[in-house]
Design an enzyme around this catalytic site. Structure first.
Site, PDB file in Angstrom:
ATOM      1  N   SER A   3      34.314  44.994  41.591  1.00 41.78           N
ATOM      2  CA  SER A   3      33.489  44.196  42.190  1.00 41.78           C
ATOM      3  C   SER A   3      33.644  42.779  41.291  1.00 41.78           C
ATOM      4  CB  SER A   3      31.956  44.504  41.954  1.00 41.78           C
ATOM      5  OG  SER A   3      31.788  45.623  42.905  1.00 41.78           O
TER       6      SER A   3
ATOM      7  N   HIS B 175      34.035  51.831  46.770  1.00 42.15           N
ATOM      8  CA  HIS B 175      32.985  52.408  46.946  1.00 42.15           C
ATOM      9  C   HIS B 175      32.657  52.926  48.116  1.00 42.15           C
ATOM     10  CE1 HIS B 175      31.251  48.898  44.172  1.00 42.15           C
ATOM     11  NE2 HIS B 175      31.421  49.905  43.420  1.00 42.15           N
TER      12      HIS B 175
ATOM     13  N   LYS C 101      20.034  40.339  34.585  1.00 39.06           N
ATOM     14  CA  LYS C 101      21.574  40.090  35.008  1.00 39.06           C
ATOM     15  C   LYS C 101      21.550  39.194  36.306  1.00 39.06           C
ATOM     16  CE  LYS C 101      25.428  42.624  36.370  1.00 39.06           C
ATOM     17  NZ  LYS C 101      26.092  44.120  36.872  1.00 39.06           N
TER      18      LYS C 101
ATOM     19  N   ARG D 161      38.229  55.040  38.378  1.00 42.83           N
ATOM     20  CA  ARG D 161      39.421  54.416  38.702  1.00 42.83           C
ATOM     21  C   ARG D 161      40.514  54.554  37.826  1.00 42.83           C
ATOM     22  NH1 ARG D 161      39.206  49.255  37.951  1.00 42.83           N
ATOM     23  NH2 ARG D 161      37.184  49.436  36.845  1.00 42.83           N
TER      24      ARG D 161
END
Length: 152
Positions: A128, A17, A41, A90
């Site tokens: 992450s 990031h 979440k 990515r």
């Protein structure tokens, strides 16, 4: 004024990031690191911790700011008059996923353009999710998060 939103949960921010934002910094007048808040979440780090980590990481970048939002990213962009959504890619699967979101966003608001930056190869495996798993299991995450990350 060219304003970009880089949305994410940043739970936690990774060196991937960080690299995307630093590469994008010269392209925009303002970059907003927008933490999407989803009440259903479960996060490892609190919203306050994630905001603190982002602010620490980009403290030397006056035009990079941290904010939070709920709901659709495209609606947030409209609310703050951002013309761009910044996304990092990515792997090939990221492209397919992000492309579909970009197309849907474009159909909802054709005034906002999504820009993709390809991650540097050395960061392509860092997510992450994996960083959280390493941390949960007592591993050292220092090589995967920015040096300024306060919660190692």
């Amino acid at each position: 004024m060219k304003v970009a939103v880089f949305p994410g949960s940043f739970d936690p921010i990774t060196v991937g990031h960080e690299a995307i934002v630093k590469r994008a910094a010269p392209l925009f007048d303002k970059i907003i690191l927008a933490i999407g808040v989803n009440s259903s979440k479960k996060y490892m780090f609190t919203l306050e911790q994630r905001m603190e980590a982002l602010q620490a990481c980009f403290k030397d970048y006056d035009h990079v700011v941290v904010d939070q939002y709920e709901g659709l990213t495209i609606e947030y962009c409209k609310k703050i008059n951002a013309q761009y959504i910044l996304r990092g890619l990515r792997i090939a699967a990221d492209f397919e996923y992000e492309r579909n979101i970009a197309l849907m966003n474009r159909s909802m608001n054709d005034q906002v353009e999504t820009l993709f930056l390809i991650s540097q190869p050395e960061y392509s495996a860092i997510t992450s999710t994996v960083v959280r798993d390493i941390l949960r299991n007592g591993g050292d995450i220092s090589q995967f998060v920015p040096e300024s990350f306060p919660f190692k």
